[in-house]
Design a protein around this motif. Structure first.
Motif, short mmCIF file in Angstrom:
data_model
loop_
_atom_site.label_atom_id
_atom_site.label_comp_id
_atom_site.label_asym_id
_atom_site.label_seq_id
_atom_site.Cartn_x
_atom_site.Cartn_y
_atom_site.Cartn_z
N ARG A 156 0.78 -1.27 0.09
CA ARG A 156 -0.16 0.00 -0.12
C ARG A 156 0.89 1.33 0.02
O ARG A 156 0.55 2.27 -0.61
CB ARG A 156 -0.96 0.05 1.09
N LYS A 157 1.89 1.27 0.76
CA LYS A 157 2.77 2.36 0.83
C LYS A 157 3.59 2.61 -0.40
O LYS A 157 3.67 3.77 -0.78
CB LYS A 157 3.94 2.29 1.95
N LEU B 202 2.37 1.69 -3.52
CA LEU B 202 1.62 2.39 -4.35
C LEU B 202 1.11 3.66 -4.06
O LEU B 202 0.81 4.41 -5.10
CB LEU B 202 0.17 1.41 -4.39
N LEU B 203 1.20 4.10 -2.64
CA LEU B 203 0.98 5.34 -2.31
C LEU B 203 1.92 6.46 -2.90
O LEU B 203 1.88 7.39 -3.44
CB LEU B 203 0.83 5.56 -0.93
N THR C 267 -7.80 6.83 -3.29
CA THR C 267 -8.72 5.53 -3.18
C THR C 267 -7.94 4.71 -2.06
O THR C 267 -8.48 4.18 -1.40
CB THR C 267 -8.43 4.68 -4.44
N LEU C 268 -6.45 4.79 -2.09
CA LEU C 268 -5.82 4.15 -0.97
C LEU C 268 -6.06 4.91 0.43
O LEU C 268 -5.80 4.21 1.39
CB LEU C 268 -4.26 4.06 -1.28
N THR D 111 -13.78 4.36 -7.09
CA THR D 111 -13.19 3.08 -6.98
C THR D 111 -13.75 2.08 -8.06
O THR D 111 -13.11 1.29 -8.51
CB THR D 111 -13.40 2.74 -5.58
N VAL E 154 -5.06 -1.87 -6.45
CA VAL E 154 -5.53 -0.51 -5.62
C VAL E 154 -6.66 -0.83 -5.18
O VAL E 154 -6.94 -0.27 -4.04
CB VAL E 154 -5.02 0.55 -6.58
N LEU F 53 -6.90 -3.09 -2.25
CA LEU F 53 -6.21 -2.38 -0.97
C LEU F 53 -6.75 -1.47 -0.48
O LEU F 53 -6.88 -1.06 0.90
CB LEU F 53 -4.68 -2.03 -1.44
N SER F 54 -7.80 -0.88 -1.22
CA SER F 54 -8.66 0.19 -0.52
C SER F 54 -9.84 -0.22 0.32
O SER F 54 -10.25 0.57 1.07
CB SER F 54 -9.14 1.12 -1.67
#
Length: 138
Positions: A3-4, A6-7, A55-56, A67, A119, A122-123
């Protein structure tokens, strides 16, 4: 951790979209130096980064329109990538007829679709995380 990562990608695309577009052109085109980029290409890349980040980072249950659209785009890219490749090229480049795609672009588009779906996945809140967030403390 994912997640981090992708952020980080989303924030990078928001802040500096040009290097990301340049890298994608080098990866996907036989003749990347021939591209005549449209002015809205940078705005489109920033929009993609914003969608990733929003989204995240959001903390709401259930689906939202953004989303759902990201999930739909991801699904289409995985299942039927060619029309999306053509559409995105026409939005980004002025001279699409002169550009030669590398043979693996379809596979790369499918991977991008899988990334969009990741994504979206993970959201969603963790299955064990069903505590109310209304501030009542109940």
């Amino acid at each position: 951790m994912l997640r981090k990562l992708l952020l980080g990608f989303g924030f990078a695309e928001l802040a500096k979209p040009r290097p990301i577009i340049d890298a994608c052109e080098r990866i996907g085109l036989e003749n990347p130096s021939a591209t005549e980029r449209r002015p809205q290409a940078l705005r489109g890349a920033r929009l993609e980064g914003l969608v990733f980040v929003w989204t995240l980072l959001r903390e709401r249950d259930g689906s939202t329109v953004i989303t759902a659209l990201l999930g739909l785009a991801g699904t289409i890219l995985v299942v039927l990538p060619r029309p999306i490749i053509e559409l995105s090229q026409s939005l980004v480049d002025e001279n699409t007829a002169e550009l030669e795609l590398k043979p693996w672009v379809v596979r790369a588009a499918r991977l991008l679709g899988a990334l969009y779906l990741l994504v979206v996945a993970l959201s969603r809140p963790a299955s064990g995380d069903s505590s109310p967030t209304d501030g009542t403390g109940a």
